[in-house]
Design a protein around this motif. Structure first.
Motif, PDB file in Angstrom:
ATOM      1  N   ILE A 109       0.858  -1.177   0.000  1.00 10.03           N
ATOM      2  CA  ILE A 109       0.000   0.000   0.000  1.00 10.03           C
ATOM      3  C   ILE A 109       0.897   1.231   0.000  1.00 10.03           C
ATOM      4  CG2 ILE A 109      -1.936  -1.164   1.116  1.00 10.03           C
ATOM      5  CD1 ILE A 109      -1.283   0.391   3.658  1.00 10.03           C
ATOM      6  N   ASN A 110       0.440   2.247  -0.692  1.00 16.82           N
ATOM      7  CA  ASN A 110       1.230   3.460  -0.835  1.00 16.82           C
ATOM      8  C   ASN A 110       0.853   4.470   0.240  1.00 16.82           C
ATOM      9  OD1 ASN A 110       1.285   6.278  -2.981  1.00 16.82           O
ATOM     10  ND2 ASN A 110       3.101   5.250  -2.233  1.00 16.82           N
ATOM     11  N   ILE A 111       1.824   4.798   1.074  1.00 17.06           N
ATOM     12  CA  ILE A 111       1.690   5.888   2.037  1.00 17.06           C
ATOM     13  C   ILE A 111       2.953   6.733   1.876  1.00 17.06           C
ATOM     14  CG2 ILE A 111       1.395   6.583   4.437  1.00 17.06           C
ATOM     15  CD1 ILE A 111       0.148   3.850   5.006  1.00 17.06           C
ATOM     16  N   PRO A 112       2.861   7.777   1.020  1.00 17.51           N
ATOM     17  CA  PRO A 112       4.041   8.609   0.782  1.00 17.51           C
ATOM     18  C   PRO A 112       4.588   9.207   2.076  1.00 17.51           C
ATOM     19  CG  PRO A 112       2.323   9.105  -0.808  1.00 17.51           C
ATOM     20  CD  PRO A 112       1.719   8.215   0.239  1.00 17.51           C
ATOM     21  N   LEU A 113       5.871   9.404   2.091  1.00 16.76           N
ATOM     22  CA  LEU A 113       6.575   9.910   3.268  1.00 16.76           C
ATOM     23  C   LEU A 113       5.921  11.165   3.840  1.00 16.76           C
ATOM     24  CD1 LEU A 113       9.075   9.349   5.003  1.00 16.76           C
ATOM     25  CD2 LEU A 113      10.405  10.691   3.391  1.00 16.76           C
ATOM     26  N   ASP A 114       5.520  12.093   2.972  1.00 12.32           N
ATOM     27  CA  ASP A 114       4.922  13.336   3.458  1.00 12.32           C
ATOM     28  C   ASP A 114       3.468  13.189   3.920  1.00 12.32           C
ATOM     29  OD1 ASP A 114       3.950  12.958   0.888  1.00 12.32           O
ATOM     30  OD2 ASP A 114       4.009  15.083   0.362  1.00 12.32           O
ATOM     31  N   LYS A 115       2.891  11.998   3.733  1.00 10.12           N
ATOM     32  CA  LYS A 115       1.505  11.739   4.162  1.00 10.12           C
ATOM     33  C   LYS A 115       1.437  10.942   5.460  1.00 10.12           C
ATOM     34  CE  LYS A 115      -0.158  13.470   0.314  1.00 10.12           C
ATOM     35  NZ  LYS A 115      -0.497  14.856   0.256  1.00 10.12           N
ATOM     36  N   ILE A 116       2.583  10.672   6.063  1.00 11.95           N
ATOM     37  CA  ILE A 116       2.601   9.918   7.322  1.00 11.95           C
ATOM     38  C   ILE A 116       2.344  10.898   8.456  1.00 11.95           C
ATOM     39  CG2 ILE A 116       3.932   8.399   8.844  1.00 11.95           C
ATOM     40  CD1 ILE A 116       5.546   7.550   6.351  1.00 11.95           C
ATOM     41  N   THR A 117       1.059  11.105   8.732  1.00 12.31           N
ATOM     42  CA  THR A 117       0.630  11.982   9.816  1.00 12.31           C
ATOM     43  C   THR A 117      -0.275  11.193  10.736  1.00 12.31           C
ATOM     44  OG1 THR A 117      -1.318  12.756   8.608  1.00 12.31           O
ATOM     45  CG2 THR A 117       0.720  14.026   8.319  1.00 12.31           C
ATOM     46  N   GLU A 118      -0.386  11.635  11.973  1.00 12.99           N
ATOM     47  CA  GLU A 118      -1.177  10.904  12.960  1.00 12.99           C
ATOM     48  C   GLU A 118      -2.616  10.700  12.499  1.00 12.99           C
ATOM     49  OE1 GLU A 118      -2.040  10.805  17.744  1.00 12.99           O
ATOM     50  OE2 GLU A 118      -1.046  12.543  16.875  1.00 12.99           O
ATOM     51  N   ASP A 119      -3.241  11.730  11.978  1.00 16.17           N
ATOM     52  CA  ASP A 119      -4.636  11.636  11.553  1.00 16.17           C
ATOM     53  C   ASP A 119      -4.827  10.609  10.444  1.00 16.17           C
ATOM     54  OD1 ASP A 119      -7.406  12.465  11.462  1.00 16.17           O
ATOM     55  OD2 ASP A 119      -6.898  13.478   9.585  1.00 16.17           O
ATOM     56  N   ARG A 120      -4.007  10.678   9.421  1.00 10.87           N
ATOM     57  CA  ARG A 120      -4.149   9.760   8.285  1.00 10.87           C
ATOM     58  C   ARG A 120      -3.807   8.325   8.652  1.00 10.87           C
ATOM     59  NH1 ARG A 120      -2.446  12.684   2.754  1.00 10.87           N
ATOM     60  NH2 ARG A 120      -3.672  14.553   3.099  1.00 10.87           N
ATOM     61  N   ILE A 121      -2.755   8.143   9.404  1.00  9.99           N
ATOM     62  CA  ILE A 121      -2.292   6.790   9.710  1.00  9.99           C
ATOM     63  C   ILE A 121      -3.201   6.097  10.722  1.00  9.99           C
ATOM     64  CG2 ILE A 121      -0.367   5.426  10.613  1.00  9.99           C
ATOM     65  CD1 ILE A 121       0.007   6.703   7.778  1.00  9.99           C
ATOM     66  N   SER A 122      -3.667   6.809  11.724  1.00 10.71           N
ATOM     67  CA  SER A 122      -4.527   6.172  12.735  1.00 10.71           C
ATOM     68  C   SER A 122      -5.819   5.647  12.119  1.00 10.71           C
ATOM     69  CB  SER A 122      -4.814   7.126  13.887  1.00 10.71           C
ATOM     70  OG  SER A 122      -5.558   8.237  13.432  1.00 10.71           O
TER      71      SER A 122
END
Length: 106
Positions: A43-56
């Motif tokens: 699954i694609n989770i770009p480095l700049d998209k690794i934020t608490e809101d998105r990842i949780s």
């Protein structure tokens, strides 16, 4: 216990992610690079998209074993630090796509 962790090659990480219960393969490259070719099942989770809101929301189980793959520009180690800071304990270096041997999905 050694303080130095063995780093997996991308092909070793793919194999482990596909054969380990409660494991995911995370590709931290930008979306356009991911769309040009990626490992099946990643699954694609770009480095700049690794934020608490998105990842949780996307990965609520913090015990999931995460194999992080990237490339020489978007390094897995940078993504690993971000995931660990968010409380994920089972984060594993998954190698670089430039070293991948095998077919890619698009």
């Amino acid at each position: 216990m050694s303080i130095f962790m063995k780093k997996l090659t991308v092909n070793q990480a793919i194999n482990e992610a596909h054969t380990t219960d409660n494991a995911m393969l995370i590709d931290c490259r930008p979306k356009d690079e991911f769309n040009h070719g990626h490992v099946t099942g990643a699954i694609n989770i770009p480095l700049d998209k690794i934020t608490e809101d998105r990842i949780s929301r996307r990965l609520p189980d913090k015990t999931t074993r995460l194999y992080i793959i990237g490339n020489y520009g978007y390094k897995p180690n940078d993504a690993m630090r971000k995931f660990k800071k968010l409380g994920y304990k089972n984060v594993v270096f998954g190698g670089f796509m430039e070293e991948h041997h095998g077919l890619l999905a698009r």
